[in-house]
Design a protein around this motif. Structure first.
Motif, PDB file in Angstrom:
ATOM      1  N   HIS A   9      48.958  28.325 -66.737  1.00 46.99           N
ATOM      2  CA  HIS A   9      49.573  29.642 -66.974  1.00 46.99           C
ATOM      3  C   HIS A   9      48.756  30.736 -66.293  1.00 46.99           C
ATOM      4  CE1 HIS A   9      52.130  32.209 -69.807  1.00 46.99           C
ATOM      5  NE2 HIS A   9      51.351  33.098 -69.195  1.00 46.99           N
ATOM      6  N   HIS A  66      59.457  38.149 -70.366  1.00 50.93           N
ATOM      7  CA  HIS A  66      58.470  38.251 -71.452  1.00 50.93           C
ATOM      8  C   HIS A  66      59.059  39.037 -72.637  1.00 50.93           C
ATOM      9  CE1 HIS A  66      54.801  39.501 -73.524  1.00 50.93           C
ATOM     10  NE2 HIS A  66      54.134  38.598 -72.819  1.00 50.93           N
ATOM     11  N   GLU A  94      57.721  33.251 -69.331  1.00 50.22           N
ATOM     12  CA  GLU A  94      57.378  33.096 -70.698  1.00 50.22           C
ATOM     13  C   GLU A  94      58.347  33.847 -71.580  1.00 50.22           C
ATOM     14  OE1 GLU A  94      53.593  35.232 -71.905  1.00 50.22           O
ATOM     15  OE2 GLU A  94      53.400  35.362 -69.730  1.00 50.22           O
ATOM     16  N   HIS A 130      55.393  32.363 -75.644  1.00 49.58           N
ATOM     17  CA  HIS A 130      54.427  33.405 -75.988  1.00 49.58           C
ATOM     18  C   HIS A 130      54.657  33.767 -77.451  1.00 49.58           C
ATOM     19  CE1 HIS A 130      52.264  37.350 -75.275  1.00 49.58           C
ATOM     20  NE2 HIS A 130      53.010  37.676 -76.318  1.00 49.58           N
ATOM     21  N   HIS A 155      51.728  28.722 -75.174  1.00 49.45           N
ATOM     22  CA  HIS A 155      50.699  29.198 -74.252  1.00 49.45           C
ATOM     23  C   HIS A 155      49.725  30.140 -74.960  1.00 49.45           C
ATOM     24  CE1 HIS A 155      50.191  33.178 -72.344  1.00 49.45           C
ATOM     25  NE2 HIS A 155      51.332  33.498 -72.881  1.00 49.45           N
ATOM     26  N   ASP A 205      45.822  32.503 -68.073  1.00 44.56           N
ATOM     27  CA  ASP A 205      46.594  33.735 -68.299  1.00 44.56           C
ATOM     28  C   ASP A 205      46.024  34.858 -67.430  1.00 44.56           C
ATOM     29  OD1 ASP A 205      48.752  35.137 -69.280  1.00 44.56           O
ATOM     30  OD2 ASP A 205      47.899  35.513 -71.258  1.00 44.56           O
TER      31      ASP A 205
HETATM   32 ZN   LIG Z   1      51.881  35.441 -72.959  1.00 51.47          ZN
END
Ligand SMILES: [Zn+2]
Ligand SMILES: [Zn+2]
Length: 259
Positions: A9, A66, A94, A130, A155, A205
């Motif tokens: 990720h 997101h 995500e 997420h 994640h 990330d």
């Molecule tokens: Zn995230």
């Protein structure tokens, strides 16, 4: 080291590197990081990430919005399905819920999450989840929408062992970021110590959440090595073993990669 790591990720377009993507990838290679999944957070990412995956064998891409991204109009299942139908796209996300950064009536966030799961199921792609301060609703919606059929990854996992177990029961892997290396992350370190090796992934990330010893500085995929090293030490094993396991787990979930 012979085993190669995968950063499951990262957000390469957000990384400020004057020498560009080539330098980011070279640094990753120098640290035995052989593959990276570039994760989408907004529609503008789609062509950028698909192009990165087309240009570089060591990169894959995801398609998704997101939970904190503000949009003019919500994507429909068919939009996500169409956008994901490109070589190099291996996941939907995500997606998920974030009750920390978004406040008020969040029906829209839950609807968006359901739409992503439905798209993933339609094209049989794993999900990148997420979850921030929303674990009960995330697990409920994953169950209601039968996300276990496609599975995926939780994640940047920061929840407790029970939540990890419930996510694994729903066919999800647990991915650890640099947060696990932070001094105050004692409970999370215990989770990383005891989970079955065949259910964990590692990630950066990046550009966020750089692991110790780079905490507070810009992150990059090369640093996933420090996450893996830390977990190896927690589990009283070697980096080699963590690299081999997490890379195998990655390929079981997202498909074979050339490394
Ligand atoms: Zn995230
Ligand atoms: Zn992310």
């Amino acid at each position: 080291m012979t085993a190669v790591l995968v950063d499951s990720h990262c957000h390469i377009p957000m990384i400020e590197e004057p020498a560009g993507v080539a330098a980011i990838l070279a640094n990753a290679r120098d640290n035995s990081v052989g593959h990276m999944l570039c994760v989408s957070v907004e529609e503008a990412d789609y062509p950028v990430l698909r192009q990165l995956a087309a240009d570089h064998d060591c990169l894959s891409a995801s398609i998704g919005i997101h939970p904190n991204t503000e949009t003019a109009a919500e994507s429909q299942v068919r939009d996500l399905v169409r956008q994901a139908d490109y070589p190099g796209v291996v996941a939907i996300g995500e997606t998920g819920l974030d009750y920390y950064r978004s406040r008020g009536d969040l029906d829209w966030q839950r609807d968006r999450f359901r739409t992503h799961i439905r798209a993933a199921r339609e094209i049989n792609m794993p999900l990148i989840i997420h979850c921030r301060e929303a674990k009960e609703d995330v697990l409920d919606i994953l169950r209601q929408e039968q996300a276990a059929d496609v599975g995926g990854v939780m994640h940047c996992f920061v929840e407790d062992l029970e939540t990890a177990q419930r996510a694994m029961d729903l066919n999800f892997l647990i991915s650890f970021s640099g947060i696990v290396t932070f001094k105050n992350a004692v409970e999370l370190q215990e989770v990383a110590r005891v989970l079955p090796l065949e259910r964990i992934l590692v990630e950066t990330d990046s550009p966020y959440l750089a692991p110790v010893p780079f905490r507070g500085k810009p992150n990059q995929p090369a640093y996933v090595r420090y996450v893996a090293e830390f977990i190896a030490a927690l589990r009283d094993t070697g980096l080699e073993q963590i690299a081999a396991a997490t890379t195998l787990n990655y390929q079981r979930l997202f498909g074979e990669v050339n490394i």
